[in-house]
Design an enzyme around this catalytic site. Structure first.
Site, PDB file in Angstrom:
ATOM      1  N   GLU A 129      91.970   1.523  33.727  1.00 14.73           N
ATOM      2  CA  GLU A 129      92.220   0.339  34.489  1.00 14.73           C
ATOM      3  C   GLU A 129      93.959  -0.146  34.693  1.00 14.73           C
ATOM      4  O   GLU A 129      94.350  -0.143  33.640  1.00 14.73           O
ATOM      5  CB  GLU A 129      91.684  -0.886  34.424  1.00 14.73           C
ATOM      6  CG  GLU A 129      91.898  -2.029  35.205  1.00 14.73           C
ATOM      7  CD  GLU A 129      91.037  -3.254  35.257  1.00 14.73           C
ATOM      8  OE1 GLU A 129      90.036  -2.896  34.455  1.00 14.73           O
ATOM      9  OE2 GLU A 129      91.166  -4.182  35.966  1.00 14.73           O
ATOM     10  N   THR A 137      78.173   1.987  21.554  1.00 14.86           N
ATOM     11  CA  THR A 137      78.626   3.448  21.971  1.00 14.86           C
ATOM     12  C   THR A 137      77.532   3.970  22.600  1.00 14.86           C
ATOM     13  O   THR A 137      76.531   3.586  22.800  1.00 14.86           O
ATOM     14  CB  THR A 137      79.346   4.355  20.829  1.00 14.86           C
ATOM     15  OG1 THR A 137      79.771   5.443  21.139  1.00 14.86           O
ATOM     16  CG2 THR A 137      78.034   4.497  19.802  1.00 14.86           C
ATOM     17  N   VAL A 143      70.431   7.109  30.358  1.00 14.13           N
ATOM     18  CA  VAL A 143      70.133   7.654  31.701  1.00 14.13           C
ATOM     19  C   VAL A 143      70.784   8.858  31.986  1.00 14.13           C
ATOM     20  O   VAL A 143      72.179   8.685  31.869  1.00 14.13           O
ATOM     21  CB  VAL A 143      70.287   6.398  32.773  1.00 14.13           C
ATOM     22  CG1 VAL A 143      70.079   6.906  34.257  1.00 14.13           C
ATOM     23  CG2 VAL A 143      69.437   5.378  32.501  1.00 14.13           C
ATOM     24  N   GLU A 199      87.769   0.602  21.491  1.00  7.00           N
ATOM     25  CA  GLU A 199      88.319  -0.715  21.274  1.00  7.00           C
ATOM     26  C   GLU A 199      88.437  -0.805  19.901  1.00  7.00           C
ATOM     27  O   GLU A 199      89.507  -1.564  19.361  1.00  7.00           O
ATOM     28  CB  GLU A 199      87.578  -1.805  22.175  1.00  7.00           C
ATOM     29  CG  GLU A 199      87.669  -1.414  23.566  1.00  7.00           C
ATOM     30  CD  GLU A 199      86.493  -2.086  24.563  1.00  7.00           C
ATOM     31  OE1 GLU A 199      86.546  -1.602  25.500  1.00  7.00           O
ATOM     32  OE2 GLU A 199      85.488  -2.537  23.846  1.00  7.00           O
ATOM     33  N   GLY A 207      84.373  -7.948  37.693  1.00  7.13           N
ATOM     34  CA  GLY A 207      84.761  -8.713  36.567  1.00  7.13           C
ATOM     35  C   GLY A 207      83.762  -9.205  35.568  1.00  7.13           C
ATOM     36  O   GLY A 207      82.590  -9.309  35.875  1.00  7.13           O
ATOM     37  N   GLN A 208      83.998  -9.256  34.198  1.00 12.28           N
ATOM     38  CA  GLN A 208      82.929  -9.411  33.113  1.00 12.28           C
ATOM     39  C   GLN A 208      82.329 -10.876  33.547  1.00 12.28           C
ATOM     40  O   GLN A 208      81.182 -10.632  33.725  1.00 12.28           O
ATOM     41  CB  GLN A 208      83.350  -9.631  31.928  1.00 12.28           C
ATOM     42  CG  GLN A 208      83.784  -8.177  31.141  1.00 12.28           C
ATOM     43  CD  GLN A 208      84.923  -7.687  31.476  1.00 12.28           C
ATOM     44  OE1 GLN A 208      86.062  -8.212  32.130  1.00 12.28           O
ATOM     45  NE2 GLN A 208      85.314  -6.558  31.013  1.00 12.28           N
ATOM     46  N   GLU A 250      84.335 -10.834  24.724  1.00 17.34           N
ATOM     47  CA  GLU A 250      84.036  -9.616  25.229  1.00 17.34           C
ATOM     48  C   GLU A 250      85.458  -8.837  25.219  1.00 17.34           C
ATOM     49  O   GLU A 250      86.328  -9.087  26.100  1.00 17.34           O
ATOM     50  CB  GLU A 250      83.453  -9.619  26.520  1.00 17.34           C
ATOM     51  CG  GLU A 250      82.878  -8.201  27.195  1.00 17.34           C
ATOM     52  CD  GLU A 250      82.251  -7.322  26.458  1.00 17.34           C
ATOM     53  OE1 GLU A 250      81.345  -7.957  25.255  1.00 17.34           O
ATOM     54  OE2 GLU A 250      81.760  -6.244  26.598  1.00 17.34           O
ATOM     55  N   ASP A 275      79.184  -4.953  30.073  1.00 17.54           N
ATOM     56  CA  ASP A 275      79.056  -6.239  30.044  1.00 17.54           C
ATOM     57  C   ASP A 275      77.481  -6.775  30.171  1.00 17.54           C
ATOM     58  O   ASP A 275      77.160  -7.766  29.339  1.00 17.54           O
ATOM     59  CB  ASP A 275      79.781  -6.885  31.481  1.00 17.54           C
ATOM     60  CG  ASP A 275      81.078  -6.409  31.901  1.00 17.54           C
ATOM     61  OD1 ASP A 275      81.849  -6.165  30.835  1.00 17.54           O
ATOM     62  OD2 ASP A 275      81.480  -5.965  33.139  1.00 17.54           O
TER      63      ASP A 275
HETATM   64  P1  AMP Z   1      82.095   0.223  28.145  1.00 14.72           P
HETATM   65  O1  AMP Z   1      82.345   1.446  26.849  1.00 14.72           O
HETATM   66  O2  AMP Z   1      82.406  -0.951  27.589  1.00 14.72           O
HETATM   67  O3  AMP Z   1      82.387   0.664  29.422  1.00 14.72           O
HETATM   68  O4  AMP Z   1      80.301   0.401  28.012  1.00 14.72           O
HETATM   69  C1  AMP Z   1      79.658   1.431  28.146  1.00 14.72           C
HETATM   70  C2  AMP Z   1      78.457   1.361  27.404  1.00 14.72           C
HETATM   71  O5  AMP Z   1      77.469   1.604  28.320  1.00 14.72           O
HETATM   72  C3  AMP Z   1      78.384   2.551  26.509  1.00 14.72           C
HETATM   73  O6  AMP Z   1      78.973   2.423  25.322  1.00 14.72           O
HETATM   74  C4  AMP Z   1      77.036   2.970  26.268  1.00 14.72           C
HETATM   75  O7  AMP Z   1      76.335   2.389  25.373  1.00 14.72           O
HETATM   76  C5  AMP Z   1      76.474   2.438  27.871  1.00 14.72           C
HETATM   77  N1  AMP Z   1      76.446   3.724  28.614  1.00 14.72           N
HETATM   78  C6  AMP Z   1      77.093   4.458  29.198  1.00 14.72           C
HETATM   79  N2  AMP Z   1      76.407   5.339  29.934  1.00 14.72           N
HETATM   80  C7  AMP Z   1      75.110   5.240  29.850  1.00 14.72           C
HETATM   81  C8  AMP Z   1      74.061   5.769  30.371  1.00 14.72           C
HETATM   82  N3  AMP Z   1      74.178   6.765  31.196  1.00 14.72           N
HETATM   83  N4  AMP Z   1      72.822   5.145  30.248  1.00 14.72           N
HETATM   84  C9  AMP Z   1      72.697   4.124  29.189  1.00 14.72           C
HETATM   85  N5  AMP Z   1      73.625   3.491  28.730  1.00 14.72           N
HETATM   86  C10 AMP Z   1      74.918   3.955  28.784  1.00 14.72           C
HETATM   87  C1  GLC Z   2      87.115  -5.186  34.438  1.00 16.84           C
HETATM   88  C2  GLC Z   2      87.474  -4.678  35.798  1.00 16.84           C
HETATM   89  C3  GLC Z   2      86.457  -5.117  36.858  1.00 16.84           C
HETATM   90  C4  GLC Z   2      84.914  -4.454  36.446  1.00 16.84           C
HETATM   91  C5  GLC Z   2      84.718  -4.862  34.800  1.00 16.84           C
HETATM   92  C6  GLC Z   2      83.445  -4.179  34.506  1.00 16.84           C
HETATM   93  O1  GLC Z   2      86.926  -6.243  34.442  1.00 16.84           O
HETATM   94  O2  GLC Z   2      88.614  -5.218  36.277  1.00 16.84           O
HETATM   95  O3  GLC Z   2      86.613  -4.503  38.092  1.00 16.84           O
HETATM   96  O4  GLC Z   2      84.211  -4.921  37.354  1.00 16.84           O
HETATM   97  O5  GLC Z   2      85.668  -4.521  34.132  1.00 16.84           O
HETATM   98  O6  GLC Z   2      83.279  -4.436  33.112  1.00 16.84           O
END
Ligand code: AMP
Ligand code: GLC
Length: 454
Positions: free
Chosen positions: A87, A342, A428, A294, A111-112, A265, A439
């Site tokens: 981003e 993850t 999925v 992270e 946004g979260q 978060e 989120d």
């Molecule tokens: P982030 O890494 O914060 O964007 O969160 C994404 C999280 O969503 C990953 O750590 C996975 O646990 C979950 N995730 C991503 N893709 C999928 C999917 N296709 N089905 C279910 N969970 C998913």
């Molecule tokens: C960040 C982005 C926002 C998005 C969100 C999803 O906050 O700025 O656009 O909706 O992440 O987690």
């Protein structure tokens, strides 16, 4: 171990108990997500017209912010090539207009805070108070019906109203989300995973703008909260973080004095000074939510480079490396709960014990699968439907490793006086979109845990 049986009993119990959660305060970032599902031919044409060499250069190394169309297209290509999310702030109005004319397929809550407000208030029916930096009429329309409130001050008095009743046509904070599926091919590259690139055409959230209603009436607002979730600090930089941090610490002190558990978060924070400052304030939080990138970035600034490397070395991520990293973070900061997610599994490290921690993770994994499948979770019945999504097959090996290393049983182990909770998640195969799943996971698990507490 029959995970399906644990899934369905966890879901039923969270559904039965979530009504007892009084009020959740959500701060600080809310925006509008304009989602564009990328088309390879269209994108390739744009890259050719903008100049392929420059675009390729930025797809090797991300620019710090977007000031040209080459930066934008390079950023998108950077994400596609790695299957990683990124981003960037869009500074130039020329690029903002370019993105606007390129268009979108869907407008969604972003946004979260906005995403969690719609899920907790609009779907789970848990009362929430949300910080919305700018409440335009478009932003207001994206809020679901339900017990979702924003503070409004009239004649010096604080009232809580639904965002649609706020009636102040403020500015639009639009984030353009460029989504691509796994296998998306362009210029000889192929996306290893589905993901997205975000260009934030927004002058408020990236600076963590905090509204006067919150600065001036926070004591009163906090009285309505039983739980808090803070997010949106990820875009701050060493130049602009001090003021919003001071204000946030003031908010945390008010909430801590009232014994309100607050979750952070984390989200990917590029600036190392800000990341370090976050580690320094983490002890004021009850809980933190993060993914492997992270967690590795935190280990980096804590001087744990070897551990950081191990977190990024394998897929699925080595759960023993994750546990070691979580232990370092808990010991260093005193944060009581760390929720790691993850692709394929979640882990939680808590300084308290009980099956409710694991069960809240199961509930969160169902909500995440529903979000991945549908793009938007409309009702609790959508969450139930995700029961059909199969449990990730790779998580079996992760579970075996945890059994061997920590004697884990039914997803729970004792490690150095902490409880380690594990769940394999439902993945999925062809998600509708990827934005907002993190989120959904973090807020469902945090609030679910308090719903299930004995
Ligand atoms: P982030 O890494 O914060 O964007 O969160 C994404 C999280 O969503 C990953 O750590 C996975 O646990 C979950 N995730 C991503 N893709 C999928 C999917 N296709 N089905 C279910 N969970 C998913
Ligand atoms: C960040 C982005 C926002 C998005 C969100 C999803 O906050 O700025 O656009 O909706 O992440 O987690």
């Amino acid at each position: 171990m029959d995970w399906d049986a644990l899934y369905s009993s966890a879901f039923e119990r969270v559904r039965g108990n979530i009504g007892k959660i009084g009020g959740v305060l959500l701060a600080y970032n809310t925006n509008i997500d304009a989602i564009k599902y990328l088309d390879p031919a269209d994108l390739e044409g744009r890259i050719e017209r903008a100049g392929k060499d420059a675009v390729l250069r930025y797809s090797e190394e991300l620019p710090e912010r977007i000031t040209s169309v080459e930066h934008l297209l390079g950023g998108i290509l950077w994400s596609i090539r790695r299957g990683k999310a990124a981003e960037l702030f869009v500074e130039s109005c020329t690029v903002r207009f370019y993105m606007r004319r390129w268009g979108w397929d869907e407008l969604r809550m972003g946004g979260q805070v906005g995403i969690m407000a719609n899920l907790l208030g609009g779907v789970y029916n848990v009362p929430v108070i949300a910080h919305v930096p700018q409440l335009s009429s478009l932003q207001a329309e994206l809020f679901k019906e339900g017990p979702i409130y924003v503070p409004k001050v009239e004649g010096g008095d604080l009232k809580l109203v639904h965002p649609k009743e706020f009636l102040a046509d403020e500015e639009n904070c639009i984030h353009y989300i460029y989504e691509f599926p796994r296998g998306f091919r362009i210029l000889g590259f192929e996306a290893p995973r589905e993901n997205r690139f975000i260009g934030a055409a927004d002058d408020y959230n990236p600076n963590l703008y905090i509204r006067p209603e919150f600065t001036e009436h926070f004591g009163e607002i906090a009285k309505k909260a039983e739980l808090g979730i803070i997010s949106g600090l990820q875009t701050l930089t060493k130049e602009n973080y001090r003021e919003p941090f001071e204000e946030m610490v003031r908010h945390l002190d008010v909430l801590n004095a009232r014994n309100v558990p607050v979750h952070l978060e984390f989200a990917f924070t590029a600036d190392e000074t800000v990341r370090m400052a976050l580690i320094d304030v983490l002890g004021r939080f009850h809980s933190v939510g993060l993914n492997e990138v992270e967690l590795a970035s935190i280990m980096e600034v804590m001087g744990e480079k070897g551990l950081a490397g191990r977190l990024l070395a394998s897929d699925p991520v080595d759960p023993v490396a994750v546990t070691e990293a979580m232990l370092r973070l808990a010991e260093r900061t005193g944060v009581r709960r760390i929720h790691f997610h993850t692709y394929g599994y979640y882990l939680a490290l808590t300084d308290y014990h009980g099956e409710f921690v694991r069960d809240a993770l199961l509930f969160a994994a169902l909500a995440a699968a529903a979000k991945a499948k549908l793009g938007d979770v409309r009702s609790v019945d959508d969450v139930v439907e995700a029961m059909d999504v199969p449990v990730n097959e790779k998580a079996g090996a992760v579970e075996e490793r945890l059994k061997a290393e920590y004697g884990m049983k039914d997803g729970i182990a004792e490690v150095d006086n902490y409880q380690l909770s594990f769940v394999p998640t439902k993945i999925v195969a062809r998600p509708k979109s990827t934005v907002g799943i993190g989120d959904t996971i973090s807020s469902s698990a945090f609030v679910g845990e308090f719903a299930l507490r004995p």
